[in-house]
Design an enzyme around this catalytic site. Structure first.
Site, PDB file in Angstrom:
ATOM      1  N   ASP A 232      18.506  66.251  74.331  1.00  0.00           N
ATOM      2  CA  ASP A 232      18.760  66.759  72.948  1.00  0.00           C
ATOM      3  C   ASP A 232      18.393  65.686  72.067  1.00  0.00           C
ATOM      4  OD1 ASP A 232      18.451  68.684  70.791  1.00  0.00           O
ATOM      5  OD2 ASP A 232      20.268  69.477  71.675  1.00  0.00           O
TER       6      ASP A 232
HETATM    7  C1  BGC Z   1      18.231  71.677  69.106  1.00  0.00           C
HETATM    8  C2  BGC Z   1      16.950  71.524  70.440  1.00  0.00           C
HETATM    9  C3  BGC Z   1      16.039  71.553  69.686  1.00  0.00           C
HETATM   10  C4  BGC Z   1      15.736  70.386  69.399  1.00  0.00           C
HETATM   11  C5  BGC Z   1      14.696  69.444  68.510  1.00  0.00           C
HETATM   12  C6  BGC Z   1      18.220  70.224  69.073  1.00  0.00           C
HETATM   13  O1  BGC Z   1      18.584  69.524  67.358  1.00  0.00           O
HETATM   14  O2  BGC Z   1      19.819  71.131  69.987  1.00  0.00           O
HETATM   15  O3  BGC Z   1      17.717  73.063  70.212  1.00  0.00           O
HETATM   16  O4  BGC Z   1      15.385  72.330  70.526  1.00  0.00           O
HETATM   17  O5  BGC Z   1      16.998  69.938  68.362  1.00  0.00           O
HETATM   18  O6  BGC Z   1      14.787  70.726  67.633  1.00  0.00           O
END
Ligand code: BGC
Length: 794
Positions: A232
């Site tokens: 993530d």
């Molecule tokens: C989120 C993810 C997301 C990623 C990219 C993160 O903060 O938890 O779900 O895909 O950012 O935007």
């Protein structure tokens, strides 16, 4: 290049630096290639219910992305209970991604809705792992059919937003296997995603991004996952530990800030080059899998996708209550449309899943085509306080009308990534409005827009309630059509609506500061309510129809150790066509030990014309009867007579039958079966958890680490300065301080640890500076300053 051809040779011909570079993104949204060898880089984008491709790859600009179709949010998709339909959504999403040159779509999210307060519940499917997993699998199949990879997220136990960058989810292995991991396992078995995204949080003491048991032993060795694990965004803690544990690609990546670490680790013998080669080979496989979609020349039909979004919105609309068959409304009559959401729809959640829709239907426009309507906004969208003038206007409009369609729900700031709700109520102005309007006109239909359960204190005072969720860009018109019977409310709840937050098993359990203690173990959602015999507002699986259905002739075709086929005949006994979701629950015999009262193990959606009957077959495999035996490290079936319950919700069982199942393992060990209102004891949980629970207090001054949330270090002026500086920077690109984006950023600045400064500064504030700051925060001024000076000189 193809998926496998030449992979070994390519890996062999890469330099160490080229390999290291592939282990992290190039920036926020793109991944490196190896131009020298003709290996292209690729683009990735969010998200679960629409494409959020940003205009530039070097930064995050929530709220500004290319126009795309905003489908109903995941909760609405799950409420359809229709995997085939969700596979179509997946195909549409894949087509949009492909047309925009995006190779991986960052979804679906199959985290379990452990608590209704989780700020991202709108992005998740269900409190039940089978339903969440099947929906996720369907979505993945659809997306990947277009040559675009899916990224199943957030693996695992990311069930709250509060302190998500550091919180340690303490989950006993049985609950993990039977509930939290089960959704991922089902999605992987049925969807075979090309990538998985690890979660931010820790799980049982270890960051998900460096959890070898999770990322390698379970995910790959047991489940056979053969794709890439990406972090993530900002979830990497120790890069080399992550790589060794099975985390392939770090996102985002800036100027190769970890490349040297990887190169040194290989040169020093800390990281076997095989581990790196394994990741590179997986990356090349992904490049091969997505090659065709990148070839270009792809387009999609916006109107068709808008129509599909509308179909899903209607199919996911749940008719919660319909006294006196008030709905569907007949043509004619004067309708008062009350509630600002009718004109300015609340149709999606906030955060990384936020879509820039290419078109947006509102309910009012469509209702005006269907009836003679008046309108009163009733409340201000930007405030929870009742506006007396708007309230009076709404009550007058209600009095003058034959029927009121009253649109209320949660405003944007209630549901965003990064923040959990603090209560389950609607804004006070909405509750007040419903009470006043219902008193003025008994024919009041409440239409709810929210991404997760809410308390409905006025429930008894209105004859009809429609849960429209966050229905995407076509939700406004689609739900209007449902209200007038032009389409049917096809949805059933994928989650329980409790009477009040205090009824939820998690409400009094610690969700921080350091650990979230999952003391309720497997008793999550209806597994808790049904076992405790607790009364609920609307049960899991609930949803009324405009027609009626009869269930007859439930039979099971096998006993012993093979799969069990459950058949049931469903008849549409009403006057209108309609669909029914046949739900199959398994109730375990007492001798099977501490098990939930019943668990969903199969379902089927059937569409029937008036008078039509159909025999539905639902197949239950061995796992449907099993529990996870931690001591034996295996799934175990306790032999005995299991009751098969077939119904229209977990509380509306229409027919039952018994099946004799041959066992292959012991009964589940005793665990205090929940009683309504009783809390689980910490010491008892420690026994189930298998080891003493760690101290659940924040880090103390002097012992702060790179992973301590900034707010826990506010005693230090250095932290306060840092936060003030970051806030000032953020103000530059967040215009409205009350916007969900401002709230999300505010939460980040409270909860992020120093470690995440690399992401926030786009790689400029690396480890050496972070360590210097940490020393200062811990009161080791001299050492801190020395480190900072040294870092500057580099
Ligand atoms: C989120 C993810 C997301 C990623 C990219 C993160 O903060 O938890 O779900 O895909 O950012 O935007």
């Amino acid at each position: 290049m193809t998926a496998t051809a030449g992979t070994d040779q390519l890996v062999a011909s890469m330099t160490l630096a080229e390999k290291a570079a592939l282990c992290a993104g190039r920036d926020f949204w793109s991944l490196h290639g190896v131009p020298r060898l003709g290996v292209p880089g690729i683009l990735v984008s969010d998200g679960p219910y629409g494409l959020r491709k940003e205009h530039a790859t070097e930064q995050v600009q929530l709220g500004d992305s290319v126009p795309a179709t905003c489908f109903p949010t995941s909760v609405g998709m799950a409420s359809t209970w229709d995997p085939e339909l969700i596979e179509q959504v997946g195909r549409a999403l894949g087509a949009e991604a492909r047309a925009e040159g995006v190779s991986v779509l960052l979804g679906p999210g199959v985290n379990i809705k452990r608590t209704p307060l989780c700020g991202r519940n709108f992005e998740y499917y269900s409190e039940d792992p089978l339903l969440a997993g099947r929906m996720g699998a369907a979505w993945i199949r659809g997306v990947q059919s277009q040559g675009v990879g899916a990224s199943l997220k957030h693996f695992a136990a990311n069930n709250q937003e509060q302190r998500r960058f550091s919180v340690d989810a303490l989950v006993d292995e049985r609950a993990l296997r039977e509930v939290y991991l089960a959704a991922f396992e089902t999605a992987i078995a049925g969807g075979a995603p090309w990538t998985v995204m690890c979660a931010y949080n820790r799980l049982n003491g270890v960051y998900a991004s460096e959890h070898e048991w999770l990322l390698t032993r379970v995910l790959r060795d047991e489940w056979g996952f053969d794709g890439i694990v990406v972090s993530d965004w900002g979830a990497v803690n120790e890069r080399i530990d992550g790589l060794t544990a099975g985390l392939d690609v770090e996102m985002p990546g800036f100027g190769g800030h970890h490349d040297q670490l990887i190169i040194d680790a290989v040169n020093n013998g800390v990281l076997p080059v095989d581990v790196l080669d394994r990741t590179v080979a997986r990356f090349l496989t992904l490049i091969g899998r997505t090659a065709e979609a990148r070839a270009g020349g792809h387009a999609y039909d916006r109107d068709a996708h808008h129509a599909l979004a509308g179909q899903v919105a209607a199919e996911g609309t749940v008719l919660l209550k319909n006294d006196g068959a008030l709905l569907p409304l007949a043509a004619g009559g004067r309708i008062a449309v009350v509630g600002a959401f009718a004109k300015q729809p609340r149709f999606q959640g906030a955060g990384s899943a936020h879509i820039n829709p290419h078109r947006l239907d509102d309910a009012f426009t469509r209702l005006s085509e269907l009836a003679e309507v008046t309108y009163a906004p009733g409340y201000r969208r930007d405030s929870d306080e009742t506006d007396a003038a708007l309230l009076a206007e709404a009550v007058a409009a209600a009095r003058d009308a034959d029927t009121v369609l009253l649109y209320v729900g949660l405003t944007e700031s209630y549901e965003t990534e990064g923040l959990d709700r603090t209560h389950l109520r609607l804004p006070a102005s909405h509750d007040t409005l419903v009470a006043a309007v219902a008193a003025a006109n008994p024919r009041t239909v409440v239409v709810l827009h929210n991404g997760a359960p809410v308390e409905l204190p006025w429930h008894a005072d209105v004859p009809a309630i429609v849960e429209a969720y966050l229905g995407g860009q076509a939700g406004g018109s689609a739900v209007a059509d449902v209200l007038f019977g032009l389409s049917e409310p096809g949805g059933r709840l994928a989650e329980t609506f409790p009477h009040r937050w205090a009824d939820n098993p998690v409400h009094a359990l610690p969700t921080g500061p350091r650990q979230a203690e999952y003391r309720e173990s497997v008793f999550v959602g209806y597994r808790y309510y049904d076992t405790a015999g607790a009364d609920v507002r609307f049960p899991f699986g609930h949803g009324l129809s405009y027609t009626s259905f009869a269930y007859a002739d439930v039979t099971v075709t096998a006993t012993g150790t093979g799969p069990v086929e459950v058949t049931v005949t469903v008849t549409n006994t009403g006057e209108r066509p309609g669909s029914e979701v046949v739900q199959v629950y398994v109730h375990h015999p007492a001798a099977a030990g501490a098990r939930p009262e019943q668990e969903l193990k199969g379902f089927a959606k059937v569409r029937l014309a008036p008078g039509e009957s159909r025999t539905v077959t639902v197949s239950l495999d061995r796992r449907a009867f099993a529990w996870y035996d931690v001591a034996g490290a295996t799934w175990a079936v306790t032999g005995g007579r299991y009751e098969i319950r077939v119904g229209a919700s977990s509380r509306d069982i229409r027919a039952t039958t018994i099946v004799d199942v041959t066992g292959d393992g012991p009964a589940a060990p005793a665990y205090p079966v929940p009683a309504a209102g009783r809390q689980w004891d910490r010491d008892r949980f420690a026994v189930v958890f298998g080891r003493p629970l760690p101290d659940n207090t924040p880090d103390r001054p002097g012992a702060f680490t790179l992973n301590t949330p900034l707010d826990d270090m506010r005693s230090s002026p250095v932290t306060r300065l840092l936060q003030a500086f970051a806030r000032r920077q953020a103000r530059g690109f967040v215009k409205d301080p009350k916007s969900p984006m401002a709230l999300l950023i505010g939460a980040m600045l409270e909860e992020m640890p120093l470690r995440m400064l690399s992401m926030m500064s786009r790689g400029k504030v690396g480890r050496p500076v972070q360590e210097g700051l940490l020393d200062l925060v811990n009161g080791r001024r001299l050492s801190g300053l020395r480190r900072l000076v040294r870092a500057r000189r580099r």
